[in-house]
Scaffold this motif. Structure first.
Motif, short mmCIF file in Angstrom:
data_model
loop_
_atom_site.label_atom_id
_atom_site.label_comp_id
_atom_site.label_asym_id
_atom_site.label_seq_id
_atom_site.Cartn_x
_atom_site.Cartn_y
_atom_site.Cartn_z
N ARG A 42 -81.63 -10.55 53.39
CA ARG A 42 -81.56 -10.12 54.78
C ARG A 42 -81.11 -8.66 54.81
NH1 ARG A 42 -76.95 -8.11 54.63
NH2 ARG A 42 -75.00 -9.26 54.61
N LEU A 43 -81.56 -7.94 55.82
CA LEU A 43 -81.15 -6.56 55.99
C LEU A 43 -80.90 -6.32 57.46
CD1 LEU A 43 -80.60 -3.97 54.47
CD2 LEU A 43 -82.97 -3.28 54.83
N ASP A 44 -79.67 -6.59 57.89
CA ASP A 44 -79.31 -6.41 59.29
C ASP A 44 -78.70 -5.03 59.50
OD1 ASP A 44 -76.86 -6.64 58.06
OD2 ASP A 44 -76.42 -8.65 58.86
N LEU A 45 -78.11 -4.81 60.67
CA LEU A 45 -77.54 -3.50 60.97
C LEU A 45 -76.46 -3.11 59.98
CD1 LEU A 45 -77.27 -1.04 62.81
CD2 LEU A 45 -75.71 -2.36 64.25
N ALA A 46 -75.60 -4.07 59.63
CA ALA A 46 -74.55 -3.78 58.65
C ALA A 46 -75.14 -3.39 57.30
CB ALA A 46 -73.63 -4.99 58.51
N GLY A 47 -76.24 -4.08 56.92
CA GLY A 47 -76.89 -3.75 55.65
C GLY A 47 -77.48 -2.35 55.67
N TRP A 48 -78.13 -1.97 56.78
CA TRP A 48 -78.68 -0.62 56.90
C TRP A 48 -77.58 0.43 56.82
CZ3 TRP A 48 -83.34 0.77 55.96
CH2 TRP A 48 -84.42 -0.06 56.24
N LEU A 49 -76.47 0.18 57.51
CA LEU A 49 -75.36 1.13 57.47
C LEU A 49 -74.80 1.27 56.07
CD1 LEU A 49 -73.50 0.17 60.79
CD2 LEU A 49 -74.92 2.19 60.36
N LEU A 71 -77.11 3.48 54.10
CA LEU A 71 -77.07 4.88 54.53
C LEU A 71 -75.99 5.68 53.81
CD1 LEU A 71 -77.72 4.67 58.39
CD2 LEU A 71 -79.22 5.64 56.62
N TRP A 72 -74.86 5.02 53.44
CA TRP A 72 -73.85 5.77 52.68
C TRP A 72 -73.92 5.46 51.18
CZ3 TRP A 72 -70.33 3.09 49.78
CH2 TRP A 72 -70.00 1.79 50.15
N LEU A 73 -74.42 4.28 50.82
CA LEU A 73 -74.41 3.90 49.41
C LEU A 73 -75.46 4.65 48.60
CD1 LEU A 73 -73.30 2.11 47.17
CD2 LEU A 73 -74.94 0.34 47.86
N VAL A 74 -76.69 4.78 49.11
CA VAL A 74 -77.75 5.42 48.34
C VAL A 74 -77.44 6.89 48.07
CG1 VAL A 74 -80.19 6.07 48.35
CG2 VAL A 74 -79.52 3.77 49.06
N LEU A 112 -72.69 -0.18 42.01
CA LEU A 112 -73.97 -0.02 42.71
C LEU A 112 -74.68 -1.36 42.84
CD1 LEU A 112 -75.23 3.35 41.21
CD2 LEU A 112 -74.27 2.92 43.47
N GLY A 113 -74.59 -2.20 41.81
CA GLY A 113 -75.15 -3.54 41.93
C GLY A 113 -74.44 -4.34 43.00
N LEU A 114 -73.12 -4.25 43.04
CA LEU A 114 -72.34 -4.96 44.06
C LEU A 114 -72.67 -4.45 45.45
CD1 LEU A 114 -70.02 -6.94 44.76
CD2 LEU A 114 -68.43 -5.00 44.49
N GLY A 115 -72.80 -3.13 45.59
CA GLY A 115 -73.11 -2.56 46.89
C GLY A 115 -74.46 -3.00 47.41
N MET A 116 -75.45 -3.03 46.54
CA MET A 116 -76.77 -3.49 46.96
C MET A 116 -76.75 -4.98 47.33
SD MET A 116 -78.99 -1.15 47.18
CE MET A 116 -78.89 0.61 46.86
N ARG A 117 -75.99 -5.76 46.60
CA ARG A 117 -75.89 -7.17 46.95
C ARG A 117 -75.24 -7.33 48.32
NH1 ARG A 117 -74.59 -7.44 41.46
NH2 ARG A 117 -72.34 -7.68 41.82
N SER A 118 -74.25 -6.49 48.63
CA SER A 118 -73.58 -6.59 49.92
C SER A 118 -74.52 -6.23 51.07
CB SER A 118 -72.35 -5.68 49.95
OG SER A 118 -72.71 -4.30 50.08
#
Length: 280
Positions: A133-140, A143-146, A209-215
């Motif tokens: 899933r990629l909801d608003l929290a995922g998009w946010l 935006l800072w993780l990449v 980075l793996g953890l961040g993408m999973r989140s």
């Protein structure tokens, strides 16, 4: 300075477009993508331990984070080594503001290549596995993780490229990186690994980075299989930020030192070494 930035961005854009006409670069885009998607396909029926969630769906975001780390660390260093070998760095050094434009161009090139590879793996992957899933929290989060992923890894890649002179010595970096990927919970939850490996993995960007993408892509319930049973965004930002600061402190000094050592005789010596090796 504005002219230098524009020149660097234009140079990077031209080199990025050229990657779509180069067989080697196209192979670099598509082979890892096919390899990853094939791995995900065969993992689709396995489950994250203790859950009914697909291990393939969990692995895809982890691999996306791994890809960003790999791109920042390895692509930058490889470009520096090759450009030093063929005299590109020497020509940049001989041009007013040439090194600044060169580094800006390589930043655009490597950042663009990393993002293209990211999308090539993400888009078909979303259709291959269920549960993401990629909801608003995922998009946010993205935006800072990449951007932080690239800032945390590309300067370190420049450090590596500045201290390794021979392309054949890249194995010195590749082997430890592969080992790091193996213990960072990319293809299997880190909680299933020996406890003494946990602090080792958490020192380096690959795990975070793996953890961040999973989140960003997985349901919040999947945080239960992570260390401390949470996504740990604050710690993630802190560790990646520390790597970014370390790289940005070391890279300029080492790159200036590398540029000072570049000369026509040094390039000629490298070419002679290559010809001698090929002749054998």
């Amino acid at each position: 300075m504005i002219a230098v930035i524009r020149t660097g961005i234009a140079r990077g854009g031209i080199e990025l477009r050229q990657t779509f006409t180069n067989a080697t670069d196209l192979w670099g885009y598509f082979f890892p993508t096919v390899l990853l998607l094939g791995t995900i396909f065969f993992m689709r029926d396995a489950h994250v331990p203790g859950t009914e969630f697909s291990l393939g769906a969990s692995t895809l975001p982890s691999a996306l984070g791994m890809g960003l780390a790999f791109g920042g660390l390895i692509m930058v260093s490889q470009h520096l080594i090759v450009d030093r070998e063929d005299g590109t760095l020497l020509r940049a050094k001989a041009t007013p503001n040439g090194m600044s434009g060169y580094l800006i161009g390589k930043t655009v090139l490597v950042g663009g290549m990393a993002l293209i590879a990211f999308l090539l793996q993400l888009i078909p992957g979303l259709f291959l596995v269920e549960g993401l899933r990629l909801d608003l929290a995922g998009w946010l989060t993205l935006l800072w993780l990449v951007p932080l992923a690239l800032v945390a890894t590309m300067p370190i890649g420049a450090v590596i490229g500045s201290v390794i002179e021979n392309p054949r010595n890249m194995g010195i970096v590749m082997l430890p990186l592969i080992g790091l990927i193996a213990i960072s919970g990319i293809f299997y939850p880190i909680t299933s690994m020996p406890g003494w490996l946990h602090p080792v993995a958490q020192v380096f960007p690959v795990y975070w980075l793996g953890l961040g993408m999973r989140s960003a892509f997985l349901p919040d319930a999947l945080a239960a299989v992570e260390l401390t049973h949470s996504w740990r965004h604050l710690e993630m930002f802190g560790v990646l930020g520390l790597w970014a600061v370390l790289g940005l402190l070391l890279a300029p000094t080492l790159l200036r030192r590398m540029a000072r050592r570049e000369s026509g005789s040094a390039v000629a010596a490298r070419r002679e070494r290559i010809l001698t090796t090929v002749g054998r």
